[in-house]
Design a protein around this motif. Structure first.
Motif, PDB file in Angstrom:
ATOM      1  N   GLU A  93      12.269 -85.407 -73.729  1.00 43.38           N
ATOM      2  CA  GLU A  93      10.914 -85.838 -73.397  1.00 43.38           C
ATOM      3  C   GLU A  93      10.130 -86.247 -74.648  1.00 43.38           C
ATOM      4  O   GLU A  93       9.407 -87.242 -74.647  1.00 43.38           O
ATOM      5  CB  GLU A  93      10.177 -84.727 -72.650  1.00 43.38           C
ATOM      6  CG  GLU A  93      10.625 -84.558 -71.218  1.00 43.38           C
ATOM      7  CD  GLU A  93      10.368 -85.796 -70.377  1.00 43.38           C
ATOM      8  OE1 GLU A  93       9.207 -86.259 -70.333  1.00 43.38           O
ATOM      9  OE2 GLU A  93      11.326 -86.301 -69.779  1.00 43.38           O
ATOM     10  N   TYR A 147       5.484 -81.115 -60.636  1.00 41.08           N
ATOM     11  CA  TYR A 147       5.108 -79.708 -60.511  1.00 41.08           C
ATOM     12  C   TYR A 147       4.383 -79.452 -59.182  1.00 41.08           C
ATOM     13  O   TYR A 147       4.678 -78.467 -58.490  1.00 41.08           O
ATOM     14  CB  TYR A 147       4.212 -79.301 -61.675  1.00 41.08           C
ATOM     15  CG  TYR A 147       3.636 -77.908 -61.540  1.00 41.08           C
ATOM     16  CD1 TYR A 147       4.453 -76.786 -61.622  1.00 41.08           C
ATOM     17  CD2 TYR A 147       2.280 -77.718 -61.287  1.00 41.08           C
ATOM     18  CE1 TYR A 147       3.939 -75.513 -61.470  1.00 41.08           C
ATOM     19  CE2 TYR A 147       1.752 -76.448 -61.132  1.00 41.08           C
ATOM     20  CZ  TYR A 147       2.580 -75.348 -61.223  1.00 41.08           C
ATOM     21  OH  TYR A 147       2.058 -74.084 -61.065  1.00 41.08           O
ATOM     22  N   ALA A 177       6.969 -77.599 -66.831  1.00 38.47           N
ATOM     23  CA  ALA A 177       5.891 -78.587 -66.797  1.00 38.47           C
ATOM     24  C   ALA A 177       5.027 -78.511 -68.057  1.00 38.47           C
ATOM     25  O   ALA A 177       4.714 -79.544 -68.673  1.00 38.47           O
ATOM     26  CB  ALA A 177       5.021 -78.374 -65.556  1.00 38.47           C
ATOM     27  N   THR A 215       4.794 -85.538 -64.831  1.00 42.39           N
ATOM     28  CA  THR A 215       5.221 -84.137 -64.844  1.00 42.39           C
ATOM     29  C   THR A 215       4.367 -83.300 -63.904  1.00 42.39           C
ATOM     30  O   THR A 215       4.887 -82.457 -63.160  1.00 42.39           O
ATOM     31  CB  THR A 215       5.141 -83.581 -66.279  1.00 42.39           C
ATOM     32  OG1 THR A 215       6.085 -84.277 -67.108  1.00 42.39           O
ATOM     33  CG2 THR A 215       5.453 -82.094 -66.313  1.00 42.39           C
ATOM     34  N   PHE A 252       7.101 -79.746 -71.024  1.00 38.95           N
ATOM     35  CA  PHE A 252       7.212 -81.205 -71.002  1.00 38.95           C
ATOM     36  C   PHE A 252       5.929 -81.856 -71.501  1.00 38.95           C
ATOM     37  O   PHE A 252       5.956 -82.769 -72.336  1.00 38.95           O
ATOM     38  CB  PHE A 252       7.507 -81.681 -69.580  1.00 38.95           C
ATOM     39  CG  PHE A 252       8.962 -81.709 -69.220  1.00 38.95           C
ATOM     40  CD1 PHE A 252       9.884 -80.890 -69.851  1.00 38.95           C
ATOM     41  CD2 PHE A 252       9.424 -82.557 -68.226  1.00 38.95           C
ATOM     42  CE1 PHE A 252      11.230 -80.914 -69.511  1.00 38.95           C
ATOM     43  CE2 PHE A 252      10.762 -82.607 -67.885  1.00 38.95           C
ATOM     44  CZ  PHE A 252      11.669 -81.775 -68.511  1.00 38.95           C
ATOM     45  N   GLN A 311       5.615 -84.216 -74.719  1.00 38.34           N
ATOM     46  CA  GLN A 311       5.228 -85.615 -74.506  1.00 38.34           C
ATOM     47  C   GLN A 311       4.070 -86.003 -75.417  1.00 38.34           C
ATOM     48  O   GLN A 311       4.077 -87.081 -76.037  1.00 38.34           O
ATOM     49  CB  GLN A 311       4.855 -85.831 -73.036  1.00 38.34           C
ATOM     50  CG  GLN A 311       6.032 -85.766 -72.084  1.00 38.34           C
ATOM     51  CD  GLN A 311       5.633 -85.394 -70.671  1.00 38.34           C
ATOM     52  OE1 GLN A 311       4.449 -85.189 -70.377  1.00 38.34           O
ATOM     53  NE2 GLN A 311       6.616 -85.293 -69.793  1.00 38.34           N
ATOM     54  N   HIS A 321      10.382 -88.238 -67.609  1.00 35.58           N
ATOM     55  CA  HIS A 321       8.965 -88.306 -67.241  1.00 35.58           C
ATOM     56  C   HIS A 321       8.174 -89.096 -68.281  1.00 35.58           C
ATOM     57  O   HIS A 321       7.480 -90.050 -67.945  1.00 35.58           O
ATOM     58  CB  HIS A 321       8.375 -86.901 -67.120  1.00 35.58           C
ATOM     59  CG  HIS A 321       8.980 -86.077 -66.038  1.00 35.58           C
ATOM     60  ND1 HIS A 321       8.477 -84.840 -65.676  1.00 35.58           N
ATOM     61  CD2 HIS A 321      10.055 -86.289 -65.230  1.00 35.58           C
ATOM     62  CE1 HIS A 321       9.205 -84.335 -64.706  1.00 35.58           C
ATOM     63  NE2 HIS A 321      10.179 -85.187 -64.429  1.00 35.58           N
TER      64      HIS A 321
END
Length: 223
Positions: free
Chosen positions: A16, A81, A91, A77, A94, A98, A71
């Motif tokens: 990610e 979730y 989540a 994300t 991520f 990100q 994602h």
């Protein structure tokens, strides 16, 4: 959802971060190059920026999708979730990676083009038209992702790439539709930048759109 090993989770988090970094390199780098070579034509610069963004999206989704789901976007994300397809821990991990990846991607791009690494954007993007545009852009992205997963999963990289390429042109905000991208573009005073003052409203609209969209899309694409 199944229990992830520490190794599996680390691979997903790295994917990610790496994918989002490359996304921002594509967005910001192509914006800088396009503005430099377009002889003042904003339309030509936007076209080049849109095509390059679509290309890098196709590549990173295809390559990294089997690892993390590709994602590269906290809004996406959040959507997974809300649909209970990933855990809260995944989540949050991520989303953090990100954002970090996006910022690192912008800084690397500045280095490549011999620009100051640390900067703030000066281009103001705010107002009702911009916020409505971000709502439409975010809903459209989720529509494409979950519609694609329902009808033809192997086509999702192409669908997302084509959608974002087009959305650069049919939305007034040029379709950020991504909180990590929005934050990172606030740190680049280049063609793709957005003044930090406009960032919070963009992110709020993007996240609210996710919450509103998921029940609607769940009914639309129910089996």
């Amino acid at each position: 959802m199944h229990t992830l090993t520490e190794s599996d989770l680390w691979r997903k988090l790295c994917a990610e971060a790496l994918g989002t970094a490359f996304l921002l390199i594509g967005v910001v780098g192509s914006g800088i190059m396009a503005e430099t070579l377009s002889n003042g034509s904003v339309a030509l610069a936007l076209l080049a920026n849109a095509i390059a963004t679509g290309c890098i999206l196709y590549v990173i989704i295809t390559v990294l999708g089997p690892i993390s789901g590709a994602h590269f976007n906290p809004a996406v994300t959040l959507a997974f979730y809300v649909r209970k397809e990933i855990s809260r821990t995944v989540a949050l991990g991520f989303a953090l990676m990100q954002i970090v990846g996006a910022i690192v991607g912008v800084w690397l791009t500045h280095l490549m083009f011999e620009l100051p690494v640390f900067q703030l954007a000066g281009s103001p993007l705010t107002g009702v038209s911009q916020w409505v545009s971000e709502g439409v852009a975010t809903f459209g992205l989720l529509f494409v992702i979950f519609g694609g997963l329902r009808s033809k999963p192997e086509a999702v990289p192409t669908l997302v790439a084509l959608y974002i390429t087009g959305a650069y042109w049919f939305t007034s905000s040029t379709s950020f539709a991504n909180p990590a991208v929005t934050i990172a573009r606030g740190l680049s005073d280049t063609f793709a930048g957005i003044a930090p003052s406009g960032v919070p409203a963009f992110i709020l609209v993007q996240l609210v759109t996710v919450v509103i969209s998921i029940p609607l899309l769940a009914k639309l694409f129910s089996k």
